[in-house]
Every structure is written in C-alpha cells, then in structure tokens.
Design a protein around this motif. Structure first.
Motif: not given
Length: 76
Positions: A52-55, A57-58
């Motif tokens: 995901t986009v969140t992953t 970024v992390k």
C-alpha cells in the motif's frame, strides 16, 4: 497477474533491496525500522507483494529515503 505488473513489482523489489544494502541493513533490521512484518518485507523484496502507499512510506522512512526514491523511474 499480467507480465507488465510483475515486471513493475520486480523492479521495485530490486530498488528496495538496493536501498537497504546501501544503508547496510539486514532485511530484519529494515523491516523493524519500517514497522512492517518481516514476512511482508521478504515478499516485497522478492517482488511478490503489492504494498500500500502507507507501507511504501514506512519503508522509505525506515531506509532514510524519500518515498519517491522507491518509485521514480520504475519501468518494466
């Protein structure tokens, strides 16, 4: 999965591994710094995962790079 999709995942996997190796981290250290499960991290480095986009970024923060460094110029 379409061949083009797999090619993009493979390209991102190579980029992820290159950044990790550049900063001298093991896969476990990179996963820990990013706050993602080690199994998920391994999937991404093999080109099997679809983050995901969140992953993304992390992962970028954990590696000390801008998220765009993981995506810019990806071409199958």
């Amino acid at each position: 999965m379409r061949p083009r999709d797999q090619a993009i995942r493979t390209s991102m996997a190579l980029r992820l591994r290159e950044h990790r190796e550049r900063v001298g981290l093991s896969p476990k250290e990179a996963a820990d710094r990013a706050g993602v499960a080690l199994g998920n991290y391994y999937q991404l480095e093999r080109g099997d995962g679809n983050p995901t986009v969140t992953t993304l970024v992390k992962l970028a923060r954990g590696l000390g790079v801008d998220p765009s460094d993981l995506l810019t110029g990806l071409h199958p």
